[in-house]
Write a protein that holds these residues in place. Structure first.
Motif, PDB file in Angstrom:
ATOM      1  N   HIS A 133      14.887  86.099  56.467  1.00 15.45           N
ATOM      2  CA  HIS A 133      14.886  84.630  56.413  1.00 15.45           C
ATOM      3  C   HIS A 133      14.626  84.042  57.804  1.00 15.45           C
ATOM      4  O   HIS A 133      13.913  83.044  57.935  1.00 15.45           O
ATOM      5  CB  HIS A 133      16.205  84.112  55.830  1.00 15.45           C
ATOM      6  CG  HIS A 133      16.216  84.123  54.328  1.00 15.45           C
ATOM      7  ND1 HIS A 133      15.603  83.140  53.570  1.00 15.45           N
ATOM      8  CD2 HIS A 133      16.728  85.000  53.444  1.00 15.45           C
ATOM      9  CE1 HIS A 133      15.754  83.422  52.283  1.00 15.45           C
ATOM     10  NE2 HIS A 133      16.435  84.551  52.173  1.00 15.45           N
ATOM     11  N   ARG A 134      15.183  84.673  58.826  1.00 16.25           N
ATOM     12  CA  ARG A 134      14.937  84.189  60.200  1.00 16.25           C
ATOM     13  C   ARG A 134      13.452  84.319  60.546  1.00 16.25           C
ATOM     14  O   ARG A 134      12.875  83.447  61.195  1.00 16.25           O
ATOM     15  CB  ARG A 134      15.769  84.983  61.214  1.00 16.25           C
ATOM     16  CG  ARG A 134      17.268  84.706  61.167  1.00 16.25           C
ATOM     17  CD  ARG A 134      17.953  85.395  62.346  1.00 16.25           C
ATOM     18  NE  ARG A 134      17.526  84.810  63.603  1.00 16.25           N
ATOM     19  CZ  ARG A 134      18.099  83.765  64.187  1.00 16.25           C
ATOM     20  NH1 ARG A 134      19.155  83.206  63.642  1.00 16.25           N
ATOM     21  NH2 ARG A 134      17.625  83.291  65.336  1.00 16.25           N
ATOM     22  N   GLU A 173      19.006  88.590  55.650  1.00 16.37           N
ATOM     23  CA  GLU A 173      19.225  87.464  56.575  1.00 16.37           C
ATOM     24  C   GLU A 173      18.170  87.479  57.681  1.00 16.37           C
ATOM     25  O   GLU A 173      17.612  86.447  58.050  1.00 16.37           O
ATOM     26  CB  GLU A 173      20.637  87.565  57.167  1.00 16.37           C
ATOM     27  CG  GLU A 173      20.996  86.320  57.931  1.00 16.37           C
ATOM     28  CD  GLU A 173      22.426  86.339  58.467  1.00 16.37           C
ATOM     29  OE1 GLU A 173      23.333  86.785  57.737  1.00 16.37           O
ATOM     30  OE2 GLU A 173      22.600  85.884  59.610  1.00 16.37           O
ATOM     31  N   LEU A 193       9.211  78.981  51.671  1.00 15.54           N
ATOM     32  CA  LEU A 193      10.209  79.204  52.731  1.00 15.54           C
ATOM     33  C   LEU A 193       9.598  79.072  54.137  1.00 15.54           C
ATOM     34  O   LEU A 193      10.250  78.608  55.057  1.00 15.54           O
ATOM     35  CB  LEU A 193      10.886  80.570  52.555  1.00 15.54           C
ATOM     36  CG  LEU A 193      11.890  80.621  51.392  1.00 15.54           C
ATOM     37  CD1 LEU A 193      12.226  82.060  51.026  1.00 15.54           C
ATOM     38  CD2 LEU A 193      13.168  79.857  51.752  1.00 15.54           C
ATOM     39  N   LEU A 238      10.948  84.260  58.452  1.00  9.53           N
ATOM     40  CA  LEU A 238      10.189  83.248  57.699  1.00  9.53           C
ATOM     41  C   LEU A 238      10.244  81.886  58.408  1.00  9.53           C
ATOM     42  O   LEU A 238       9.281  81.113  58.374  1.00  9.53           O
ATOM     43  CB  LEU A 238      10.739  83.117  56.273  1.00  9.53           C
ATOM     44  CG  LEU A 238      10.465  84.311  55.348  1.00  9.53           C
ATOM     45  CD1 LEU A 238      11.244  84.178  54.049  1.00  9.53           C
ATOM     46  CD2 LEU A 238       8.977  84.465  55.056  1.00  9.53           C
ATOM     47  N   LYS A 239      11.375  81.614  59.057  1.00  7.56           N
ATOM     48  CA  LYS A 239      11.492  80.334  59.793  1.00  7.56           C
ATOM     49  C   LYS A 239      10.706  80.377  61.102  1.00  7.56           C
ATOM     50  O   LYS A 239      10.225  79.361  61.576  1.00  7.56           O
ATOM     51  CB  LYS A 239      12.967  80.070  60.132  1.00  7.56           C
ATOM     52  CG  LYS A 239      13.801  79.635  58.945  1.00  7.56           C
ATOM     53  CD  LYS A 239      15.057  78.877  59.409  1.00  7.56           C
ATOM     54  CE  LYS A 239      15.924  78.520  58.237  1.00  7.56           C
ATOM     55  NZ  LYS A 239      16.881  79.597  57.876  1.00  7.56           N
TER      56      LYS A 239
END
Ligand code: GLY
Ligand code: MN
Ligand code: MN
Length: 409
Positions: free
Chosen positions: A179-180, A176, A406, A182-183
């Motif tokens: 993913h943060r 998780e 992503l 990557l944003k």
């Protein structure tokens, strides 16, 4: 344990900073493994052959008082300690010496805890375990002495299903967090801003802490293997190496990913990344029962060597005549690529002992080219099973296109 011996395993100290603040407490993992107690000033005494059954298992915990309660809050009661540990006899730590004296001469020897990690800091750092060894040997000089770590290093590498669940949970929080990142990544962001995204995920999901100070290394910083100041600017065109882990319920994950700051790998970055990914995919297949970690490391070195030749960094003719004691690949790939993972990030377990089902290991090949400002490492966590392994970090994006997509969403 040898017949008629007593094991004494003590907790870690709380270390103080300069004034009255303290560094975060990390339990002695042998003690945690054997008792489940995560509190300072705890001592476990095991004496399986004791004449009186009440002396066979004794757990000592710190006696609390009103002052401690007001300043630090609740500490473990005897009842709670017994419930967590499953040990019936709980005593206060202040009574340890007195109670040990009552049983010491009934026994022939002691097992004492000690940090046996090969890379244990060698500078002057006396731990509570070191002090216990010194104290015990002075007080009971004619007993035999044995290494408790020799036993725990045989037990701890094979994880119970509850331990695997906790490592998986730690890995899921890491996923998780990634993913943060990557944003959040964009040209001119700071390395520490990406670190903050990982920290947010850990705290929000009830993780205990980072498994270790994360490495967020942009551009050439990735070539410093333990870079972790994380205070540089991520520039467009650079890749950022993130080596990070989560500690959850005292169990750890440990993963590495490399991502392009501007959302697109350059052709050269793609070449190097693909070479490392190939080594990870092929090398991780070798993590299976019966394989000796030291042999696996040799196989991984061949894989990386082959890729370095393909990348034009080494010449096959020079590799053919290299000194086997000083292989040329070490210029670009200078670390080991598997370690046990569990209560410690570099968990206990011998490199000379064959892998068995239930063990959890990382796989982490890398290629570092300072002259090109590129360092690439990819790291997953694998559970060894009867038929091979399971990648516990399977859901963390790793393919080039997936990562680019992503970032660019
Ligand atoms: N971050 C430490 C390691 O990957 O082993
Ligand atoms: Mn790592
Ligand atoms: Mn690792």
């Amino acid at each position: 344990m040898e017949k008629n011996t007593i094991a004494i395993i003590s907790s870690n100290d709380i270390k103080h900073t300069n004034a009255d603040d303290v560094m975060g407490f990390a339990q002695n993992n042998d003690l945690f493994y054997l008792s489940g107690i995560d509190q300072e000033e705890t001592i476990l005494v095991l004496y399986p052959n004791a004449y009186k059954s009440e002396n066979r298992e004794i757990l000592f915990v710190k006696e609390t008082n009103e002052h401690i309660k007001i300043w630090d809050g609740e500490k473990l009661s005897k009842e709670h300690t017994s419930k967590i540990s499953g040990i019936k006899r709980i005593e206060w730590t202040n009574d340890f010496e007195k109670i040990l004296q009552l049983i010491a001469f009934e026994a022939d020897g002691f097992y004492l805890g000690h940090n046996e990690h090969v890379k244990r800091a060698t500078y002057n750092q006396q731990t509570l375990q070191d002090k216990t060894i010194q104290w015990c040997k002075e007080k009971y000089p004619l007993h035999q002495y044995h290494r408790a770590a020799k036993i725990t290093r045989a037990l701890r590498p094979i994880k119970a299903s509850q331990e695997i669940t906790l490592i998986q949970k730690a890995a899921n929080i890491s996923i998780e967090g990634f993913h943060r990142v990557l944003k959040a990544i964009k040209p001119n962001c700071k390395e520490y801003e990406l670190e903050a995204e990982l920290t947010f995920s850990i705290i929000k999901n009830g993780g205990t802490r980072h498994a270790f100070k994360p490495i967020v290394a942009s551009g050439k910083n990735a070539c410093a293997l333990h870079y972790n100041t994380n205070d540089n600017i991520c520039k467009a065109g650079d890749m950022v190496l993130l080596d990070f882990g989560v500690c959850y319920g005292n169990y750890n994950s440990d993963t590495t990913r490399c991502i392009p700051v501007n959302g697109k790998f350059s052709e050269r970055q793609k070449e190097i990344y693909s070479a490392v990914l190939y080594c990870l995919k092929e090398g991780s297949k070798l993590l299976k029962p019966g394989v000796i970690p030291a042999d696996y490391e040799k196989q991984m070195a061949y894989l990386v060597e082959e890729q370095l030749i393909k990348l034009g960094l080494l010449h096959a003719s020079e590799v053919a005549k290299q000194d086997p004691e000083k292989p040329l690949y070490k210029k670009y790939f200078m670390h080991g690529t598997a370690h046990h993972l569990g209560l410690d990030v570099h968990d206990v377990g011998l490199y000379s002992e064959a892998l068995q089902p239930g063990m959890v290991l990382t796989c982490e090949p890398g290629i570092y080219i300072p002259e090109e400002g590129i360092g690439c490492r990819l790291e997953n966590d694998y559970l060894i099973t009867d038929i091979g392994n399971i990648n516990l970090t399977q859901e963390m994006p790793i393919e080039i296109e997936e990562i680019e997509d992503l970032i660019n969403i």
